[in-house]
Design an enzyme around this catalytic site. Structure first.
Site, PDB file in Angstrom:
ATOM      1  N   HIS A  94      -0.936  -2.681  12.684  1.00 51.67           N
ATOM      2  CA  HIS A  94       0.241  -2.008  13.238  1.00 51.67           C
ATOM      3  C   HIS A  94       0.661  -2.559  14.601  1.00 51.67           C
ATOM      4  O   HIS A  94       1.544  -1.984  15.241  1.00 51.67           O
ATOM      5  CB  HIS A  94       0.047  -0.484  13.323  1.00 51.67           C
ATOM      6  CG  HIS A  94      -0.060   0.178  11.986  1.00 51.67           C
ATOM      7  ND1 HIS A  94       0.041   1.541  11.809  1.00 51.67           N
ATOM      8  CD2 HIS A  94      -0.236  -0.326  10.746  1.00 51.67           C
ATOM      9  CE1 HIS A  94      -0.090   1.841  10.524  1.00 51.67           C
ATOM     10  NE2 HIS A  94      -0.266   0.724   9.866  1.00 51.67           N
ATOM     11  N   GLU A 117       2.346   1.134   2.863  1.00 44.75           N
ATOM     12  CA  GLU A 117       1.073   1.852   2.678  1.00 44.75           C
ATOM     13  C   GLU A 117       0.945   3.121   3.521  1.00 44.75           C
ATOM     14  O   GLU A 117       0.065   3.928   3.276  1.00 44.75           O
ATOM     15  CB  GLU A 117      -0.118   0.919   2.955  1.00 44.75           C
ATOM     16  CG  GLU A 117      -0.303   0.615   4.427  1.00 44.75           C
ATOM     17  CD  GLU A 117      -1.759   0.611   4.855  1.00 44.75           C
ATOM     18  OE1 GLU A 117      -2.648   0.696   4.018  1.00 44.75           O
ATOM     19  OE2 GLU A 117      -1.978   0.542   6.075  1.00 44.75           O
ATOM     20  N   ASN A 118       1.829   3.273   4.516  1.00 46.29           N
ATOM     21  CA  ASN A 118       1.796   4.486   5.341  1.00 46.29           C
ATOM     22  C   ASN A 118       3.079   5.297   5.194  1.00 46.29           C
ATOM     23  O   ASN A 118       3.393   6.135   6.048  1.00 46.29           O
ATOM     24  CB  ASN A 118       1.614   4.133   6.815  1.00 46.29           C
ATOM     25  CG  ASN A 118       0.412   3.277   7.079  1.00 46.29           C
ATOM     26  OD1 ASN A 118       0.520   2.058   7.232  1.00 46.29           O
ATOM     27  ND2 ASN A 118      -0.751   3.877   7.103  1.00 46.29           N
ATOM     28  N   ASN A 174      -5.013  -0.518   2.357  1.00 45.71           N
ATOM     29  CA  ASN A 174      -6.190   0.327   2.187  1.00 45.71           C
ATOM     30  C   ASN A 174      -5.863   1.780   1.885  1.00 45.71           C
ATOM     31  O   ASN A 174      -6.703   2.518   1.380  1.00 45.71           O
ATOM     32  CB  ASN A 174      -7.084   0.238   3.430  1.00 45.71           C
ATOM     33  CG  ASN A 174      -6.340   0.506   4.714  1.00 45.71           C
ATOM     34  OD1 ASN A 174      -5.340  -0.157   5.013  1.00 45.71           O
ATOM     35  ND2 ASN A 174      -6.800   1.468   5.479  1.00 45.71           N
ATOM     36  N   HIS A 175      -4.626   2.225   2.172  1.00 46.38           N
ATOM     37  CA  HIS A 175      -4.266   3.623   1.892  1.00 46.38           C
ATOM     38  C   HIS A 175      -3.567   3.808   0.546  1.00 46.38           C
ATOM     39  O   HIS A 175      -3.001   4.863   0.277  1.00 46.38           O
ATOM     40  CB  HIS A 175      -3.370   4.164   3.011  1.00 46.38           C
ATOM     41  CG  HIS A 175      -4.067   4.248   4.338  1.00 46.38           C
ATOM     42  ND1 HIS A 175      -5.258   4.913   4.512  1.00 46.38           N
ATOM     43  CD2 HIS A 175      -3.748   3.742   5.554  1.00 46.38           C
ATOM     44  CE1 HIS A 175      -5.637   4.810   5.782  1.00 46.38           C
ATOM     45  NE2 HIS A 175      -4.744   4.095   6.428  1.00 46.38           N
TER      46      HIS A 175
END
Ligand SMILES: [Fe+2]
Ligand SMILES: [Fe+2]
Length: 264
Positions: free
Chosen positions: A180, A42-43, A70-71
């Site tokens: 994280h 997602e990141n 969420n991203h």
């Protein structure tokens, strides 16, 4: 049922995270010989969200499936990709009208792994409840998967611990992501489900959950908007390895936390 090993890799953050993955994964493949590699991406694109190019990059590095969080929708160009054929999942409890799907099945050596992505509802934006959707996802996978791995992408440890107990005895593993920061509670629950509240991230430990620490601190000190860049300091891979010999049950879970000194 053949012995199955699942390597799950925490949120890969930016280009440095992808380089860390490429640098360290070959040794992990040799050491653990995983049947499946599942990566939270997602990141992956510039520290926030994912694009078709960065998703392809993770698959090329060795991912069998990608989970998100969420991203998910930061980059518009990924929307058709999420509806396409690749095994990439976004939280199942997003709205049905949003792009992508929440479950997928990948197969290797005659073993079918169902992968489910869920978002927490506490302090997170998810259109539907995680617990009800977990039941629906398991129903969807009932006859289609020998093992099931659930990535519960959530802010609150309470919600992740509760999800672990809720799914104990019904899935192979419940692994938390999003904060994280790896937690020290990896274990197999009494019903046979491997659990950890947060796997951590694959990226710069020298920042603030991925962001340059000077910028993150400035934002907190001044209470003013600051443009964030991905830190380049002290990259690590954070993962867990799950061993299983019975359908939908785990024998063991262990953390894999390894620095990439060459990447700093
Ligand atoms: Fe993340
Ligand atoms: Fe997240």
């Amino acid at each position: 049922m053949p012995e199955t090993t699942i390597l799950f890799i925490g949120d890969v953050v930016g280009g440095l995270g992808r380089r860390t993955l490429r640098a360290l994964l070959p040794a992990l493949l040799e050491e653990y010989a995983p049947t499946f590699v599942v990566v939270n991406g997602e990141n992956a694109a510039g520290g926030v969200g994912i694009t078709p190019r960065t998703a392809d990059d993770l698959f090329a590095a060795g991912a069998d499936a990608i989970t998100l969080g969420n991203h998910t929708y930061r980059h518009r160009e990924v929307y058709p990709y999420l509806d396409g054929e690749r095994p990439i999942v976004r939280p199942a409890n997003f709205l049905r009208s949003q792009p992508g799907r929440g479950t997928t099945v990948v197969e290797r050596d005659g073993v079918r792994l169902g992968v489910v992505n869920l978002s927490g509802n506490l302090f997170m934006k998810a259109g539907r409840p995680a617990f009800a959707e977990a039941d629906a996802a398991l129903g969807d996978l009932r006859d289609r998967a020998d093992h099931v791995l659930v990535d519960v992408h959530a802010e609150a440890t309470s919600e992740k611990v509760a999800m672990g107990w809720y799914l104990d005895g019904r899935v192979t593993a419940v692994v938390g992501t999003h904060t994280h920061v790896p937690t020290a509670d990896a274990r197999v629950l009494p019903g046979g489900t491997a659990y950890i509240s947060d796997v951590g991230m694959t990226g710069p430990r020298g920042g603030v959950i991925g962001v340059r620490r000077d910028q993150a601190i400035e934002a907190m000190v001044t209470q003013m908007p600051v443009r964030f860049e991905t830190s380049k300091d002290d990259p690590w891979i954070n993962a867990v390895v799950i061993r299983a010999s019975r359908p939908r049950r785990a024998d063991a879970i262990a953390q894999v936390l390894r620095a990439w000194p060459g990447g700093a």
